[in-house]
Design a protein around this motif. Sequence first.
Motif, short mmCIF file in Angstrom:
data_model
loop_
_atom_site.label_atom_id
_atom_site.label_comp_id
_atom_site.label_asym_id
_atom_site.label_seq_id
_atom_site.Cartn_x
_atom_site.Cartn_y
_atom_site.Cartn_z
N GLY A 96 15.68 -44.97 -10.30
CA GLY A 96 14.34 -45.55 -10.31
C GLY A 96 13.85 -45.80 -8.90
O GLY A 96 14.62 -45.76 -7.94
N LYS A 97 12.55 -46.06 -8.77
CA LYS A 97 12.02 -46.35 -7.45
C LYS A 97 10.81 -47.26 -7.53
O LYS A 97 10.14 -47.35 -8.56
N GLY A 98 10.61 -47.97 -6.44
CA GLY A 98 9.49 -48.89 -6.33
C GLY A 98 8.72 -48.60 -5.06
O GLY A 98 8.82 -47.51 -4.50
N VAL A 151 28.70 -45.67 -8.64
CA VAL A 151 28.02 -46.89 -8.19
C VAL A 151 26.52 -46.64 -8.17
O VAL A 151 26.06 -45.51 -8.35
N ALA A 152 25.76 -47.71 -7.96
CA ALA A 152 24.33 -47.59 -7.72
C ALA A 152 24.08 -47.88 -6.25
O ALA A 152 24.64 -48.82 -5.69
N CYS A 153 23.29 -47.05 -5.60
CA CYS A 153 22.94 -47.23 -4.19
C CYS A 153 21.44 -47.45 -4.09
O CYS A 153 20.66 -46.62 -4.56
N LYS A 154 21.05 -48.56 -3.48
CA LYS A 154 19.64 -48.85 -3.27
C LYS A 154 19.31 -48.53 -1.82
O LYS A 154 19.93 -49.06 -0.90
N ILE A 155 18.34 -47.66 -1.64
CA ILE A 155 17.94 -47.23 -0.30
C ILE A 155 16.55 -47.77 -0.01
O ILE A 155 15.59 -47.46 -0.73
N HIS A 156 16.46 -48.58 1.03
CA HIS A 156 15.18 -49.17 1.44
C HIS A 156 14.51 -48.27 2.47
O HIS A 156 15.17 -47.71 3.34
N LYS A 157 13.21 -48.17 2.36
CA LYS A 157 12.43 -47.38 3.32
C LYS A 157 11.30 -48.25 3.84
O LYS A 157 10.72 -49.03 3.10
N PHE A 158 11.00 -48.11 5.13
CA PHE A 158 9.84 -48.80 5.62
C PHE A 158 8.94 -47.84 6.38
O PHE A 158 9.36 -46.78 6.80
#
Length: 77
Positions: A34-36, A53-60
């Motif tokens: 999923g993505k936000g 596992v689940a990996c959450k990747i933040h982008k700015f």
Amino acid sequence: IERPRVLNILQSTSSAAKEKFIGEGRYLILNLIGKGGYSEVYRAYDFVLNTEVACKIHKFDNQWSELQKMTYMRYAV
């Protein structure tokens, strides 16, 4: 994920397969969950723990000031 499938991916020399490794090669991205607005969560395989596992990747945004980036990083952590 089955171990033979992991080994096949590791042996692949295609650039598409190499782009799926993150975390200095520790994680293999399998698919998007999923993505936000500022992050994406992926199903991945952890080669250290030998499990999914689940990996959450933040982008700015590159247009953000250094202060905005630091504020977001503090928020994300």
